[in-house]
Design a protein around this motif. Sequence first.
Motif, short mmCIF file in Angstrom:
data_model
loop_
_atom_site.label_atom_id
_atom_site.label_comp_id
_atom_site.label_asym_id
_atom_site.label_seq_id
_atom_site.Cartn_x
_atom_site.Cartn_y
_atom_site.Cartn_z
N MET A 158 0.81 -1.21 0.00
CA MET A 158 0.00 0.00 0.00
C MET A 158 0.85 1.27 0.00
SD MET A 158 -3.09 -0.82 -0.33
CE MET A 158 -3.95 0.72 0.02
N TYR A 159 2.18 1.11 0.14
CA TYR A 159 3.04 2.28 0.24
C TYR A 159 2.92 3.16 -1.02
CZ TYR A 159 7.09 5.23 0.73
OH TYR A 159 7.91 6.33 0.82
N GLY A 160 2.65 4.44 -0.82
CA GLY A 160 2.56 5.38 -1.94
C GLY A 160 1.24 5.31 -2.67
N LEU A 218 -17.24 -1.75 -7.55
CA LEU A 218 -16.20 -2.32 -6.69
C LEU A 218 -14.83 -2.20 -7.33
CD1 LEU A 218 -17.86 -5.54 -5.22
CD2 LEU A 218 -17.02 -3.56 -3.96
N VAL A 219 -14.78 -2.47 -8.64
CA VAL A 219 -13.51 -2.35 -9.36
C VAL A 219 -13.01 -0.91 -9.26
CG1 VAL A 219 -12.47 -2.36 -11.66
CG2 VAL A 219 -13.88 -4.27 -10.93
N TYR A 220 -13.94 0.05 -9.42
CA TYR A 220 -13.59 1.46 -9.35
C TYR A 220 -13.07 1.82 -7.95
CZ TYR A 220 -14.07 6.52 -9.55
OH TYR A 220 -13.83 7.86 -9.49
N VAL A 221 -13.77 1.32 -6.91
CA VAL A 221 -13.35 1.59 -5.53
C VAL A 221 -11.92 1.09 -5.31
CG1 VAL A 221 -13.72 1.01 -3.11
CG2 VAL A 221 -15.66 1.63 -4.54
N TYR A 222 -11.64 -0.16 -5.78
CA TYR A 222 -10.30 -0.71 -5.58
C TYR A 222 -9.26 -0.01 -6.44
CZ TYR A 222 -11.89 -3.95 -2.20
OH TYR A 222 -12.40 -4.45 -1.05
N ARG A 230 -9.36 3.13 -7.09
CA ARG A 230 -9.07 4.37 -6.38
C ARG A 230 -8.13 4.10 -5.19
NH1 ARG A 230 -12.17 7.33 -3.81
NH2 ARG A 230 -11.35 9.30 -4.45
N MET A 231 -8.43 3.02 -4.44
CA MET A 231 -7.65 2.72 -3.25
C MET A 231 -6.20 2.39 -3.59
SD MET A 231 -10.47 0.70 -1.01
CE MET A 231 -9.40 -0.36 -0.10
N LEU A 232 -6.01 1.73 -4.74
CA LEU A 232 -4.66 1.29 -5.11
C LEU A 232 -3.94 2.30 -6.02
CD1 LEU A 232 -5.38 -2.49 -5.73
CD2 LEU A 232 -4.56 -1.38 -3.67
N SER A 233 -4.65 3.38 -6.32
CA SER A 233 -4.07 4.36 -7.23
C SER A 233 -2.87 5.08 -6.61
CB SER A 233 -5.15 5.39 -7.59
OG SER A 233 -4.57 6.47 -8.27
N THR A 266 -3.09 13.00 -5.76
CA THR A 266 -3.69 14.33 -5.97
C THR A 266 -5.05 14.24 -6.65
OG1 THR A 266 -1.52 14.62 -6.96
CG2 THR A 266 -2.61 16.59 -6.19
N ALA A 267 -5.12 13.41 -7.70
CA ALA A 267 -6.39 13.27 -8.44
C ALA A 267 -7.45 12.65 -7.56
CB ALA A 267 -6.17 12.43 -9.70
N ARG A 268 -7.05 11.63 -6.77
CA ARG A 268 -8.01 10.94 -5.91
C ARG A 268 -8.51 11.90 -4.82
NH1 ARG A 268 -6.67 7.95 -9.46
NH2 ARG A 268 -8.26 9.27 -10.38
N ALA A 269 -7.60 12.69 -4.26
CA ALA A 269 -7.98 13.64 -3.21
C ALA A 269 -8.95 14.68 -3.76
CB ALA A 269 -6.73 14.32 -2.64
N ALA A 270 -8.74 15.08 -5.03
CA ALA A 270 -9.63 16.05 -5.68
C ALA A 270 -11.02 15.45 -5.83
CB ALA A 270 -9.06 16.46 -7.03
#
Length: 133
Positions: A11-13, A51-55, A57-60, A64-68
């Motif tokens: 999960m690092y980074g 679910l695929v989208y959620v994962y 996002r989590m693994l992205s 910056t894009a996810r935080a936005a």
Amino acid sequence: MDWRDRLNRFMYGRYGQDQFSKFLLAVCFVLLILSFFIPIPGLGILVLLLLVYVYFRMLSRNVTARAAENRKYLELKDRFLGLFRGGSGCGRVQGENVIFRCPKCSQKIRIPGGKGLVEITCPKCRTKFRKRT
Ligand SMILES: [Zn+2]
């Protein structure tokens, strides 16, 4: 190396979970429950895609894009809840005062706002009712 270290290294980074992910997971859950009762064609696929989208996002790694996205979600949620509050018939705010209507005789009653739950007595018909200001 135990599984926790492995997970941390993996999960690092990466972005991880946020409110938006939790919201999407909740939506998946609701849709899944719904699909048990009402067989809607394509619902299973929709849940899977979500679910695929959620994962994704989590693994992205594009934090910056996810935080936005999360910020946009929180903004929309705020606006939605504001709409809900304003439209729930609990009075319109007019300056500092809130206007309620008596549930019995529809008399307009002006109450100073921001006082929490108050008991209001209608000046016309003496009906008592509780409202949040
Ligand atoms: Zn009244």
